[in-house]
Write a protein that holds these residues in place. Structure first.
Motif, short mmCIF file in Angstrom:
data_model
loop_
_atom_site.label_atom_id
_atom_site.label_comp_id
_atom_site.label_asym_id
_atom_site.label_seq_id
_atom_site.Cartn_x
_atom_site.Cartn_y
_atom_site.Cartn_z
N ASN A 55 0.84 -1.20 0.00
CA ASN A 55 0.00 0.00 0.00
C ASN A 55 0.87 1.25 0.00
OD1 ASN A 55 0.97 0.19 2.57
ND2 ASN A 55 -0.97 -0.25 3.57
N LEU A 56 0.24 2.38 0.17
CA LEU A 56 0.98 3.63 0.09
C LEU A 56 2.05 3.71 1.17
CD1 LEU A 56 1.31 6.25 -1.36
CD2 LEU A 56 -0.50 7.24 0.04
N VAL A 57 1.73 3.18 2.32
CA VAL A 57 2.71 3.22 3.42
C VAL A 57 3.97 2.43 3.03
CG1 VAL A 57 3.15 2.51 5.79
CG2 VAL A 57 0.97 3.56 5.19
N THR A 58 3.76 1.31 2.37
CA THR A 58 4.91 0.52 1.92
C THR A 58 5.79 1.37 1.01
OG1 THR A 58 3.26 -1.25 1.71
CG2 THR A 58 5.54 -1.75 1.05
N PHE A 59 5.13 2.01 0.06
CA PHE A 59 5.89 2.85 -0.87
C PHE A 59 6.55 4.02 -0.17
CE2 PHE A 59 3.61 0.50 -4.09
CZ PHE A 59 4.55 0.43 -5.10
N ASN A 60 5.84 4.63 0.72
CA ASN A 60 6.42 5.75 1.45
C ASN A 60 7.67 5.32 2.22
OD1 ASN A 60 4.50 7.48 0.51
ND2 ASN A 60 3.24 7.42 2.37
N ARG A 72 7.09 7.86 -9.22
CA ARG A 72 6.33 7.91 -10.47
C ARG A 72 5.54 6.64 -10.71
NH1 ARG A 72 6.31 13.05 -10.57
NH2 ARG A 72 8.39 13.97 -10.56
N SER A 73 6.04 5.54 -10.14
CA SER A 73 5.36 4.27 -10.38
C SER A 73 4.08 4.14 -9.57
CB SER A 73 6.29 3.10 -10.06
OG SER A 73 6.39 2.92 -8.67
N LEU A 74 3.89 5.07 -8.65
CA LEU A 74 2.69 5.01 -7.82
C LEU A 74 1.41 5.04 -8.65
CD1 LEU A 74 3.48 7.33 -4.77
CD2 LEU A 74 3.15 4.86 -4.76
N SER A 75 1.43 5.91 -9.66
CA SER A 75 0.20 6.12 -10.42
C SER A 75 -0.24 4.85 -11.15
CB SER A 75 0.38 7.27 -11.41
OG SER A 75 1.56 7.06 -12.15
N LYS A 76 0.77 4.05 -11.56
CA LYS A 76 0.41 2.80 -12.26
C LYS A 76 -0.35 1.84 -11.35
CE LYS A 76 4.58 3.10 -14.98
NZ LYS A 76 5.97 2.88 -14.56
N ARG A 77 -0.21 2.07 -10.06
CA ARG A 77 -0.88 1.17 -9.13
C ARG A 77 -2.12 1.83 -8.54
NH1 ARG A 77 2.65 -3.04 -6.69
NH2 ARG A 77 4.60 -2.89 -7.81
N GLU A 78 -2.56 2.85 -9.23
CA GLU A 78 -3.69 3.63 -8.73
C GLU A 78 -3.54 4.03 -7.26
OE1 GLU A 78 -6.90 -0.01 -8.71
OE2 GLU A 78 -5.84 0.60 -10.53
#
Length: 435
Positions: free
Chosen positions: A35-40, A60-66
């Motif tokens: 989730n977003l926390v993982t990415f953060n 930038r890859s965040l958007s591909k994962r909605e």
RNA sequence: UCCUCAAUGGGUG
């Protein structure tokens, strides 16, 4: 997801990014979407370990994962830029976050304030401080501690103390970090009495001095050559239940080196190993410098090799120390060989490295090479862009060299007419007259 | 309280 996030964070703070990524990949396979926390968490780790480009890639890859970046994401990125001193790029990021409906919060402002402070731009930091007040984002202890730290670094202890007063007026109390910042500031100026006065106050209020507090005080003594007292403080801290860490020992090692006592420096180095505190690249650089200063370049090189074989990564400090040692011995060839080597390792020389090399050349009256090196600085894209004319001039002392630079400047101005090089343009904008 | 902000050691002058 929570468990994975916690695990990943654990590896990140340990600097074990590869393992963190392993788990990141593993969680996907197990049908557990990051989730977003993982990415953060990962973005922050990349920023802190100096891979801000990779951080951007993830970003930038965040958007591909909605997934939509949130304030934490942007704050982490901003902090990454700040750490690299890339303050100019922060504006665009802030604009972007605002355009996505995210309002800069305390953390955003604190990050930027600290970035400017670290860069030595107190003015801009104060401007931001005023802006946050104006926008109703109340500054907190962290904001003030950043500002106080930067006043301390300027040697402006009076202003630092004034700021403590101002934060109190706002109903904010200095905490342990604030006190330590002040103690360190006084220590660095050699005002041990004042440092102890602050220490006394912090203890009376009920804060326990941390290992950082102790390390600052130890450093203060080392800077004054009071090595016995410094060693004594280590005992004090042990009594208080604090265990000396790699910073504590390196401070002492460096202290002995600066005071020319290599024997003691190496014996402390030995002692730390015995106590299970492994020397890091800072410890090694200190020792290498100590050896260079005593003209023991062969030993310095051997130690450098030992450092490599123990799996430590040299950085621009390590290399510059060695390069300077060789320059001072007049062995320019070896110095440039080391310069090559650092490039091959992907370690970028910075202003100090170049100053050392240029001064080395000009001392040898080899102005032609110095000139060539300067040309490279201006023409090559590969040199770090934070090397500027002023900074070079600031760092170079030799009169002859200055005249070379002046000559260079003339050439560059002419170059501007034909090549419209951005660097030259900025030179003109700054309106340099003949010097 | 799964993620973001402040303090300590090394290089030229």
């Amino acid at each position: 997801v929570f468990s994975y996030n916690i695990l990943i964070r654990g590896f990140c703070v340990n600097g074990e990014l590869e393992k963190a990524l392993d788990f990141f990949n593993q969680m996907e396979k197990n049908g557990c979407s990051p989730n977003l926390v993982t990415f953060n968490t990962l973005i922050d780790a990349y920023c802190k370990l100096g891979g801000i480009d990779k951080a951007f890639r993830l970003f930038r890859s965040l958007s591909k994962r909605e997934l939509r970046p949130n304030l934490v994401t942007y704050n982490a990125i901003l902090n990454g830029l700040c750490r690299e001193g890339r303050m100019k790029e922060t504006g665009a990021v802030v604009d972007e976050m605002i355009s996505k409906g995210l309002i800069p919060d305390k953390v955003t402002y604190n990050t930027l304030v600290n970035g400017y402070c670290r860069q030595g731009n107190v003015h801009q930091a104060l401007v931001l401080h005023a802006e946050m007040v104006r926008k109703g984002v109340a500054p907190n202890v962290i904001t003030y501690t950043s500002l106080i730290g930067s006043m301390c670094r300027d040697g402006n202890l009076h202003r630092a103390m004034e700021l403590v007063g101002r934060m109190r007026e706002r109903g904010l109390c200095p905490n342990e970090v604030t006190y330590t910042t002040l103690i360190d500031g006084f220590c660095k100026q050699g005002f041990l009495d004042d440092a102890y006065a602050v220490l006394k106050e912090m203890v009376e209020i009920g804060f326990l001095p941390s290992i950082v507090t102790y390390n600052s005080i130890i450093n203060g003594h080392c800077l004054l050559g009071k090595m016995n007292e410094a060693m004594g403080i280590i005992q004090d801290m042990k009594v208080k239940g604090l265990v000396p860490d790699v910073v504590t020992y390196s401070t002492i090692v460096s202290g002995y080196c600066k005071n020319g006592d290599l024997e003691k420096a190496f014996s402390v180095n030995q002692e730390m190993i015995e106590k299970g505190v492994l020397p890091d690249s800072v410890t090694y650089s200190s020792l290498i410098r100590g050896l260079c200063e005593q003209k023991k370049l062969t030993d310095a090189c051997d130690l450098f090799k030992k450092m490599l074989s123990s799996g430590l990564h040299p950085d621009e400090f390590t290399y510059t120390t060695l390069i300077d040692g060789y320059c001072k011995e007049g062995d320019i060839k070896k110095a440039f060989h080391l310069h090559e080597e650092m490039l091959q390792r992907g370690i970028l020389p910075d202003v100090v490295t170049y100053s050392v090399l240029i001064n080395g050349l000009s001392k040898q009256a080899r102005t032609r090479e110095a000139k060539q090196l300067l040309f490279r600085l201006y023409y090559e894209d590969s040199v770090p862009d934070n090397i500027t004319y002023e900074r070079l001039m600031d760092h170079c002392c030799d009169r002859e060299f200055k005249s070379v630079v002046s000559l260079m400047k003339g050439f560059c101005m002419k170059g501007l007419m034909t090549e419209a090089d951005r660097v030259f343009e900025s030179m003109l904008e700054r309106n340099w007259g003949p010097s």
